[in-house]
Design a protein around this motif. Structure first.
Motif, short mmCIF file in Angstrom:
data_model
loop_
_atom_site.label_atom_id
_atom_site.label_comp_id
_atom_site.label_asym_id
_atom_site.label_seq_id
_atom_site.Cartn_x
_atom_site.Cartn_y
_atom_site.Cartn_z
N SER A 155 0.83 -1.21 0.00
CA SER A 155 0.00 0.00 0.00
C SER A 155 0.87 1.26 0.00
N THR A 156 2.17 1.09 0.14
CA THR A 156 3.09 2.23 0.07
C THR A 156 3.87 2.12 -1.24
N PRO A 157 4.48 3.25 -1.68
CA PRO A 157 5.14 3.22 -2.99
C PRO A 157 6.35 2.29 -3.04
N VAL A 158 6.42 1.51 -4.10
CA VAL A 158 7.57 0.67 -4.39
C VAL A 158 7.83 0.75 -5.89
N VAL A 159 9.06 1.01 -6.26
CA VAL A 159 9.43 0.88 -7.68
C VAL A 159 10.43 -0.26 -7.79
N TYR A 160 10.06 -1.25 -8.59
CA TYR A 160 10.98 -2.35 -8.88
C TYR A 160 11.88 -1.92 -10.04
N VAL A 161 13.20 -2.04 -9.82
CA VAL A 161 14.16 -1.56 -10.82
C VAL A 161 15.07 -2.70 -11.24
N PRO A 189 13.15 14.14 -8.45
CA PRO A 189 12.89 15.01 -7.29
C PRO A 189 13.75 14.63 -6.08
N ASP A 190 14.12 15.64 -5.32
CA ASP A 190 14.92 15.46 -4.12
C ASP A 190 14.10 14.64 -3.10
N ARG A 191 14.51 13.40 -2.86
CA ARG A 191 13.71 12.57 -1.95
C ARG A 191 14.57 11.45 -1.38
N GLU A 192 14.55 11.31 -0.07
CA GLU A 192 15.28 10.22 0.58
C GLU A 192 14.57 8.90 0.31
N VAL A 193 15.34 7.91 -0.14
CA VAL A 193 14.73 6.61 -0.43
C VAL A 193 15.56 5.50 0.21
N TRP A 194 14.91 4.37 0.38
CA TRP A 194 15.56 3.15 0.84
C TRP A 194 15.69 2.23 -0.37
N VAL A 195 16.89 1.73 -0.59
CA VAL A 195 17.13 0.86 -1.74
C VAL A 195 17.62 -0.50 -1.23
N ASP A 196 16.95 -1.53 -1.67
CA ASP A 196 17.39 -2.89 -1.39
C ASP A 196 17.73 -3.51 -2.73
N ALA A 197 18.97 -3.99 -2.89
CA ALA A 197 19.43 -4.44 -4.20
C ALA A 197 20.12 -5.79 -4.09
N ARG A 198 20.01 -6.56 -5.14
CA ARG A 198 20.76 -7.82 -5.21
C ARG A 198 21.11 -8.13 -6.66
N LYS A 199 22.13 -8.95 -6.82
CA LYS A 199 22.57 -9.31 -8.17
C LYS A 199 21.70 -10.44 -8.72
N ALA A 200 21.43 -10.35 -10.00
CA ALA A 200 20.69 -11.41 -10.70
C ALA A 200 21.35 -11.57 -12.06
N GLY A 201 22.35 -12.43 -12.13
CA GLY A 201 23.11 -12.55 -13.37
C GLY A 201 23.88 -11.27 -13.65
N ARG A 242 22.53 -8.46 -14.20
CA ARG A 242 21.71 -7.30 -13.81
C ARG A 242 21.74 -7.11 -12.29
N ILE A 243 21.32 -5.93 -11.90
CA ILE A 243 21.02 -5.68 -10.49
C ILE A 243 19.52 -5.48 -10.40
N ILE A 244 18.87 -6.21 -9.51
CA ILE A 244 17.45 -5.93 -9.27
C ILE A 244 17.34 -5.20 -7.94
N ALA A 245 16.40 -4.28 -7.87
CA ALA A 245 16.31 -3.46 -6.66
C ALA A 245 14.88 -3.02 -6.42
N MET A 246 14.60 -2.77 -5.16
CA MET A 246 13.35 -2.12 -4.80
C MET A 246 13.68 -0.75 -4.22
N VAL A 247 13.06 0.28 -4.77
CA VAL A 247 13.27 1.64 -4.31
C VAL A 247 11.98 2.12 -3.65
N GLN A 248 12.11 2.56 -2.40
CA GLN A 248 10.92 2.97 -1.63
C GLN A 248 11.23 4.23 -0.83
N PRO A 249 10.23 5.04 -0.55
CA PRO A 249 10.48 6.21 0.29
C PRO A 249 11.08 5.78 1.63
N ALA A 250 12.06 6.57 2.11
CA ALA A 250 12.74 6.19 3.35
C ALA A 250 11.93 6.54 4.59
N ASP A 251 11.02 7.51 4.44
CA ASP A 251 10.28 7.93 5.63
C ASP A 251 9.02 7.09 5.77
#
Lengths: 341, 135
Positions: free
Chosen positions: A221-227, A318-330, A332-341
């Motif tokens: 229910s909160t923003p997540v961008v899969y990268v 936009p200037d925004r603090e985010v939390w990034v969780d990343a891991r290697k997949a071959g 590529r790097i896959i990551a989830m980017v979410q607001p830190a607050d």
């Protein structure tokens, strides 16, 4: 890739099913409602395996899994001896790029419940797609009456196949079963990969990490961008490299850089205009870039500011603090980017 | 012999639909549909047509139970690629039809490569796989 809800085949399918509104959502709901009715009639369905069996029974569908070449020969022999000669083509049909197919039997008794046979190729790396391929084949049968006319040798680029994948991702993570598992394992934002893995194991250990990740992503229910980040050229460099203008690069060839290959926002991210843009460069200070540069690490996480993610014209996110969780997949790097607050 | 209502219920159950869902799709009330399925109500041709349409059944079948359960099959069209292959390989029209029927038994196909409308099927390869079983 085009918007699925504007594809002619998808709109036509929704219309033929007598559905209104957003065609993708309408067809997905149509399938969910069908399964919901069967589940309600059945009573308590306690696992996704039991749900799959219930749905397969209603559809008169049986699954055959090919885990080895010997399995394939066994399945071919089993059905050919029953007069289902099309199974003899399986050796060719299940080529390197085919994950599964469904065959309508010619000789079956209604009471036997095997009008359709879905053959799922689980050999090698295809095994990771097993869970979603099974639900993908189910999705085809759920909309079959109308859809069969336009049969159905399609690729993952085809709009209807993309729609079936969308349906499979939704009904394979059936909300009445998946919701409680998600709520139990994920108590607060941000969503982390280790949580996704815990949810996968608790929900269905045969589901792939990737399909579970998208189910979680969708449900947040909160923003997540899969990268997904990979070494790429700028879009115009890529175009020129593929064109006859390639010669212009002879003196100063372009250099591939770590860029966003795909960025998939969930609904909450779309609603709040929280985004990462495909093909933009990943800045060197990013968690994603540092992980990519560190050959000894497999995963990394941390805070950063999206304002450091710049476009080639000098503007930035936009200037925004985010939390990034990343891991290697071959590669590529896959990551989830979410607001830190 | 089953009644109209029994044929409607049978088909509705095959589709996994509730009475609510069918009633909504066909534009009738649930109570009307329930009575109809239980043989307590008669039904006009227009309404029966609406029900037949959403159930993908022919009106004739719903009324008499004597036709196939689906609309009559349309004329068989041999894909150009199959016709070309059949001519080159010297296989009979009947064998070509059998090949087409077998191919159409494959109702769904999940692949990661872009290819393969029906007209792009490799009929030679398909034929080689099943030729021992063709009459």
């Amino acid at each position: 890739m085009s918007r699925l809800d504007q594809e002619h085949d998808v709109v036509a399918l929704a219309r033929e099913l007598g559905l209104r509104g957003d065609p993708v959502e309408a067809v997905v709901r149509f399938c969910e409602e069908k399964i919901g009715c069967w589940a309600a009639d059945f009573g308590a369905v306690e696992s996704v395996a039991a749900l799959e069996q219930l749905v397969a029974d209603h559809l008169q569908l049986v699954f055959e899994e090919v885990c080895s070449d010997d399995d394939l020969e066994r399945i071919v022999a089993k059905y050919v001896t029953q007069g289902e000669y099309v199974f003899a083509t399986l050796r060719d049909e299940l080529g390197p790029a085919t994950f599964g197919l469904t065959i309508k039997r010619k000789h079956c008794g209604l009471e036997l419940g095997d009008k359709y046979v879905a053959v799922i190729d689980c050999r090698g790396e295809k095994a990771s797609r097993r869970f979603l391929t099974r639900w993908h084949e189910i999705a085809h049968l759920l909309v079959l009456e109308k859809e069969l006319d336009a049969l159905v040798r399609r690729s993952s680029h085809d709009p209807i196949e993309r729609l079936m994948d969308e349906i499979a991702g939704r009904i394979g993570f059936y909300e009445p079963l998946f919701g409680p598992v998600f709520a139990r394992e994920h108590r607060h934002a941000p969503l982390e990969f280790k949580t996704v893995e815990a949810i996968r194991v608790a929900y269905c250990d045969k589901a792939s990490f990737q399909s579970t990740l998208f189910a979680c992503h969708r449900r947040m229910s909160t923003p997540v961008v899969y990268v997904e980040a990979e070494m790429k050229y700028k879009a115009d460099e890529e175009r020129r490299l593929r064109s006859k203008q390639r010669r212009f690069f002879q003196d100063d060839p372009p250099v591939a850089k770590l860029r966003v290959g795909s960025a998939v926002p969930n609904q909450s991210a779309i609603d709040r205009d929280f985004r990462v843009v495909p093909n933009m460069r990943v800045p060197e200070g990013s968690v994603i870039h540092k992980l990519h540069s560190d050959s000894s690490a497999e995963q990394a996480s941390g805070r950063e500011n999206l304002g450091s993610w710049e476009f080639s014209d000098g503007s930035s996110l936009p200037d925004r603090e985010v939390w990034v969780d990343a891991r290697k997949a071959g590669d590529r790097i896959i990551a989830m980017v979410q607001p830190a607050d | 012999m089953p009644s109209v209502g029994e044929r409607i219920r049978k088909r509705r159950n095959e589709l996994g639909w509730t009475q609510d869902l069918l009633a909504t799709k066909a534009g009738v009330s649930k109570s009307f549909l329930s009575d109809l399925e239980n043989g307590k109500r008669n039904v006009g041709a227009d309404t029966l047509y609406d029900i037949a349409r959403v159930l993908s059944l022919s009106l004739d079948y719903l009324m008499t139970g004597k036709e196939g359960e689906t609309e009559p099959a349309s004329e068989v069209q041999i894909p150009a690629s199959l016709a070309t292959f059949a001519a080159r390989a010297g296989i009979s029209f009947r064998q070509a039809l059998t090949l087409l029927e077998m191919q159409q038994q494959i109702v769904a196909h999940r692949s990661s490569t872009k290819k393969e409308k029906l007209d792009k099927v490799d009929w030679q390869k398909f034929y080689e796989a099943v030729k021992d079983f063709l009459q």
